[in-house]
Enzyme design. Structure first.
Site, short mmCIF file in Angstrom:
data_model
loop_
_atom_site.label_atom_id
_atom_site.label_comp_id
_atom_site.label_asym_id
_atom_site.label_seq_id
_atom_site.Cartn_x
_atom_site.Cartn_y
_atom_site.Cartn_z
N SER A 226 -2.93 5.46 5.26
CA SER A 226 -3.63 6.74 5.63
C SER A 226 -4.88 6.62 6.25
O SER A 226 -5.46 7.37 7.12
CB SER A 226 -3.86 7.62 4.16
OG SER A 226 -2.38 7.87 3.94
N HIS B 17 -4.47 6.09 9.99
CA HIS B 17 -4.35 7.57 10.80
C HIS B 17 -5.67 8.09 11.07
O HIS B 17 -5.41 8.65 12.45
CB HIS B 17 -3.88 8.45 9.71
CG HIS B 17 -2.43 8.66 9.35
ND1 HIS B 17 -1.47 8.23 10.27
CD2 HIS B 17 -1.71 9.02 8.41
CE1 HIS B 17 -0.28 8.06 9.68
NE2 HIS B 17 -0.30 8.71 8.38
N CYS C 247 -4.07 4.86 -5.12
CA CYS C 247 -3.26 5.30 -4.08
C CYS C 247 -1.71 5.18 -4.25
O CYS C 247 -0.98 6.05 -4.49
CB CYS C 247 -3.73 5.27 -2.78
SG CYS C 247 -2.91 6.20 -1.43
N CYS D 2 -4.17 0.78 3.27
CA CYS D 2 -3.27 1.68 3.07
C CYS D 2 -3.14 2.42 4.49
O CYS D 2 -4.32 2.63 5.40
CB CYS D 2 -3.79 2.88 2.21
SG CYS D 2 -2.53 4.22 1.90
N HIS E 177 -9.68 4.54 0.75
CA HIS E 177 -9.53 5.60 -0.32
C HIS E 177 -8.66 4.91 -1.31
O HIS E 177 -8.20 5.98 -2.19
CB HIS E 177 -8.77 6.73 0.61
CG HIS E 177 -7.48 6.54 0.66
ND1 HIS E 177 -7.15 5.78 2.08
CD2 HIS E 177 -6.33 6.55 0.36
CE1 HIS E 177 -6.07 5.44 2.16
NE2 HIS E 177 -5.25 5.92 1.15
ZN LIG Z 1 -3.37 5.62 0.59
#
Ligand SMILES: [Zn+2]
Ligand SMILES: [Zn+2]
Length: 367
Positions: free
Chosen positions: A42, A45, A168, A40, A61
């Protein structure tokens, strides 16, 4: 015990595969053998530094696996359960949980963003030094210890890679349609971004009975994918794309516009693309501290609604099994989201593929 994990030592560096020590679960914690973990944005990041976090950290996650052991007092799961992992554990008792907004639960925010378990310590370590957990999950590792609030048991018929994505992208996307927007059947919808979240929004919109579903992405290769998931029109993003959306919606703009990327400039396009009286749902996570220019003059005069959607306004204990059931009934084609599988050792390649924008979702799998 010793576990293999992908570790990030500082922003700007590649993920490094390491052998870490993993301490057993304490009270209220669960040991999970991870079977699949989604790639993902995120987590990325952390690599760019857009998300600040204690380092070194094990990211990941979006995961699913099998419960191998439970600490004292655990009641939600038992050994052998198949679980999807929830990255926003909720307490059920705080102001937000009591108002049916568990994705806004404040109880665990402190330790989760400190990269620890709820008692302020890590279960991962390397030569005695702590290695931090991202989002209380850290599932880019073959085994993890997580708070029991992060575990949602699912039907064993759901494959682990699909269960991971429910953790997610699917919940963020489908939930933004069903929970945040509460989309009315027949509505026209525009979706900016056709990655894992955007494609999940398209699936959710189709499930909710949307009329027109217009998908917008910068990458041509996403067009076919978006059509496969239920988009009725696909557009390549350009400065003129708002005019194209208006042209397709009787000159008005879409009833609902979803932003699934997290880019301020695109958020502004979304406001323009919504018809007067329409709703903009911001579902993509923008870098912390970034600003958006959403003109109040237009929001007021044209009665547009702008709303955030965090983790699909989810109640994960309710929604993960719901999305799993819809998958098993053939109403959410979640398997199609998975474009490629990787081993943990291939994680840097998996992120390079994600950044290329060519794939829907990559998943790291363990045997
Ligand atoms: Zn995610
Ligand atoms: Zn709470």
């Amino acid at each position: 015990m010793k576990v293999r994990a992908a570790v990030l030592y500082e922003a700007g560096r590649a993920f490094q595969i390491e052998t870490l020590d993993l301490a057993p679960p304490r009270a209220g914690e669960v040991l999970v053998k991870v079977a699949a973990a989604g790639v993902c944005h995120s987590d990325y990041h952390l690599v760019t530094g857009a998300t600040k976090h204690p380092m070194p950290v094990v990211p990941g996650h979006e995961g699913a696996g099998i419960v191998e052991a439970a600490g004292e007092g655990v009641t939600r799961v038992k050994t052998g359960d198949h679980v999807a992992l929830n990255w926003a554990p909720n307490c059920g008792e705080c102001f937000y949980c009591l108002r049916d907004r568990p994705s806004l639960c404040t109880t665990f925010i402190g330790p989760v963003w400190q990269g620890t378990m709820m008692d302020g310590t890590t279960r991962f370590s390397k030569e005695g030094d702590p290695v931090y957990h991202f989002s209380a999950l850290a599932c880019f590792a073959e085994r993890v210890v997580v708070p029991e609030e992060c575990c949602v048991p699912l039907d064993k018929a759901v494959p682990f890679d699909v269960a991971a994505l429910i953790g997610c992208a699917v919940t963020t996307g489908v939930g933004s349609v069903l929970n945040t927007a509460r989309l009315a059947p027949g509505s026209s919808v525009a979706v900016f971004g056709a990655g894992g979240v955007g494609l999940s929004i398209i699936m959710g919109a189709k499930l909710a009975g949307a009329g027109q579903i217009i998908a917008i992405d910068t990458n041509e290769s996403k067009s076919d994918l978006a059509l496969e998931f239920g988009a009725t029109n696909v557009l390549i993003n350009s400065p003129d794309v708002v005019k194209d959306i208006q042209r397709l919606t009787g000159g008005r703009g879409a009833d609902y516009v979803f932003e699934a990327i997290g880019l301020p400039a695109v958020q502004e396009q979304c406001l323009e693309a919504a018809r007067p009286g329409g709703t903009v749902v911001l579902a993509g996570l923008s870098p912390m501290g970034s600003d958006t220019n959403l003109p109040g003059s237009i929001i007021t005069r044209q009665e547009k609604t702008v709303t955030g959607s965090y983790y699909g306004t989810a109640n994960t204990a309710r929604d993960f099994p719901l999305y799993a059931d819809l998958y098993l009934q053939g109403k959410l084609d979640l398997g199609r989201l998975i474009s490629r599988s990787y081993t943990l050792e291939q994680i840097n390649e998996a992120y390079a593929d994600m950044l290329s924008g060519e794939i829907a979702r990559g998943v790291i799998v363990w045997e």
